[in-house]
Motif scaffolding. Sequence first.
Motif, PDB file in Angstrom:
ATOM      1  N   UNK A   1       1.250  -0.749   0.148  1.00  0.00           N
ATOM      2  CA  UNK A   1       0.407   0.243  -0.165  1.00  0.00           C
ATOM      3  C   UNK A   1       1.014   1.244  -0.004  1.00  0.00           C
ATOM      4  N   UNK A   2       0.406   2.451  -0.237  1.00  0.00           N
ATOM      5  CA  UNK A   2       1.222   3.617  -0.545  1.00  0.00           C
ATOM      6  C   UNK A   2       1.071   4.290   1.019  1.00  0.00           C
ATOM      7  N   UNK A   3       2.857   5.138   1.080  1.00  0.00           N
ATOM      8  CA  UNK A   3       3.022   4.989   1.916  1.00  0.00           C
ATOM      9  C   UNK A   3       1.647   6.591   2.715  1.00  0.00           C
TER      10      UNK A   3
ATOM     11  N   UNK B   1      13.492  11.387   0.387  1.00  0.00           N
ATOM     12  CA  UNK B   1      12.958  10.126  -0.157  1.00  0.00           C
ATOM     13  C   UNK B   1      11.618  11.809  -0.641  1.00  0.00           C
ATOM     14  N   UNK B   2      11.726  12.852  -0.898  1.00  0.00           N
ATOM     15  CA  UNK B   2      11.453  13.642  -2.010  1.00  0.00           C
ATOM     16  C   UNK B   2      11.759  13.106  -3.170  1.00  0.00           C
ATOM     17  N   UNK B   3      13.433  13.127  -3.060  1.00  0.00           N
ATOM     18  CA  UNK B   3      13.974  12.724  -3.902  1.00  0.00           C
ATOM     19  C   UNK B   3      14.071  11.340  -4.563  1.00  0.00           C
ATOM     20  N   UNK B   4      13.838  10.279  -3.644  1.00  0.00           N
ATOM     21  CA  UNK B   4      13.283   9.208  -4.151  1.00  0.00           C
ATOM     22  C   UNK B   4      12.229   8.663  -4.539  1.00  0.00           C
ATOM     23  N   UNK B   5      11.389   9.700  -4.575  1.00  0.00           N
ATOM     24  CA  UNK B   5      10.340   9.271  -5.329  1.00  0.00           C
ATOM     25  C   UNK B   5       9.384   8.337  -5.288  1.00  0.00           C
ATOM     26  N   UNK B   6       9.374   7.777  -4.379  1.00  0.00           N
ATOM     27  CA  UNK B   6       8.628   6.207  -3.569  1.00  0.00           C
ATOM     28  C   UNK B   6       7.201   5.944  -3.160  1.00  0.00           C
ATOM     29  N   UNK B   7       6.794   6.263  -3.810  1.00  0.00           N
ATOM     30  CA  UNK B   7       4.734   5.936  -3.370  1.00  0.00           C
ATOM     31  C   UNK B   7       5.335   4.460  -2.424  1.00  0.00           C
ATOM     32  N   UNK B   8       5.719   3.792  -2.436  1.00  0.00           N
ATOM     33  CA  UNK B   8       5.488   2.813  -2.185  1.00  0.00           C
ATOM     34  C   UNK B   8       6.959   2.309  -1.146  1.00  0.00           C
ATOM     35  N   UNK B   9       7.211   2.435  -0.037  1.00  0.00           N
ATOM     36  CA  UNK B   9       7.883   1.928   1.088  1.00  0.00           C
ATOM     37  C   UNK B   9       7.761   0.465   1.077  1.00  0.00           C
ATOM     38  N   UNK B  10       9.663   0.383   2.008  1.00  0.00           N
ATOM     39  CA  UNK B  10      10.129  -1.080   2.422  1.00  0.00           C
ATOM     40  C   UNK B  10       9.034  -1.006   3.411  1.00  0.00           C
TER      41      UNK B  10
END
Length: 472
Positions: free
Chosen positions: A67-69, A98-107
């Motif tokens: 699921x998204x963050x 985190x902003x630059x990682x562009x991750x909607x789904x985190x580990x």
Amino acid sequence: MTDLPTPETDQPHDLVGIGIGPFNLSLAALAHGIPGNPHPLAATFYEQRPAFHWHPGLLIDGASLQVPFLADLVTLADPASPWTFLNYLRSRDRLFPFYFAERFHIQRAEYDAYCRWVSDHLPGLHFSHQVDAVRWNNERSLFEVDFTQLDTDGEAEALGRAHTRHIALGIGTEPHIPDPLKPLAEAESVPVIHSADYLHHREELLAAEHITVIGSGQSGAEIFLDLLRARPTGREKLHWLARTQAFAPMEYSKLGLEHFTPDYSRYFHALPESVRDELVPHQWQLHKGIDADTIAAIHDELYRRTLHGGWPDTTLTPGVSVRTAGRVANTRVELHLEHTQQKTRSRLTTDAVVLATGYRERSLDRILTGLDPYLRRDTSERPRIDDRFRLDLDPTITGHVYVQNAERHTHGVGAPDLGLAAWRSATILNDLTGTNAYPLPARTAFTTFGLTPRTPTVPTQNPDLIPLVQGN
């Protein structure tokens, strides 16, 4: 062992939570500083484990949350809460990365770290406290919650009792081991372990000559991929078996995901019991399928191993059930298999087995033994649960027992989904306080589930749907 002081003159709690997993942690976070509430809610939560950990045996490197963050503990009910995932990142000076990682789904490991951050800073959480019994005290019109405080070795250290107006049960799920494999899982000579303990036994498993993974869901796929990557090319010696007719992707279309909305939960709850029971097994691909990226990664890894000729020593077979199982010479496992379509049977000898066979809701019966005379059940002897997540109790009990992730039979596939955690917690707190402390949306899905006419509570539903009287 001593008794903790519990003088009858002590002020009772407004809420006692039993269990501190993600769902009761969400409830505790939203209960802390309820907006517009001049009197803080007296809430306390008990957990028998010594600290918060979320599926520690499955925090495989690179495994992502499904699921998204935004499906953190609080955001979908209160994005201004201090307990959001984004505020966690800010507290760790990680917001820009985190902003630059562009991750909607985190580990998953990051979600676990976030939840532990909340549990470390949120007041009112008591770990190493095992709840033993719950009763209703007619004279005081309160629930009595008996608990045992545990020492660092998990042994009983002191006994205590709390009184509360309301209870929230969040005791979670437990690993499911199929009956044919239970004797092997309980033995020590051959590694037959549930996926929940995978990382704790990973090195032992990798030392085995041949490994079999059973289960077609996300956990089984991630474990198979992790084992595959760790085995030498051409000498993988891996089997992956599943009862489902395919290693199928999870339903992740945008309209499909609307089954995990409050709208669908309300629709499902209003269905007759028999219809709900028939519907749930057919919805397995909504929550038991495999993430498409994981399927692609498995295929890519298998394909890479063919680049220099030959095929990897792996066997992936869906549509197979394990009929019986036993040990061979005390060092190996023999699985008796049946293919459901071919109606053929065979034997597989392996050195280790990983059971990615899912989880089941923990029974509420043990913890609710003292309330059993007051508890109303359905035709299958399951607790009845209303639309505000309250157990259906005898009217003589003026308090409420709220349940979290124990209501799939009444609320549908969204019960264990992290994306509904904040909404359910807010629903519970609004009901408990008798306020609209957390305003919740009237509509959450573009899909209209059922032929439902416009109602005052859902003003955006289709006004052209007019209910017909039976016989028209």
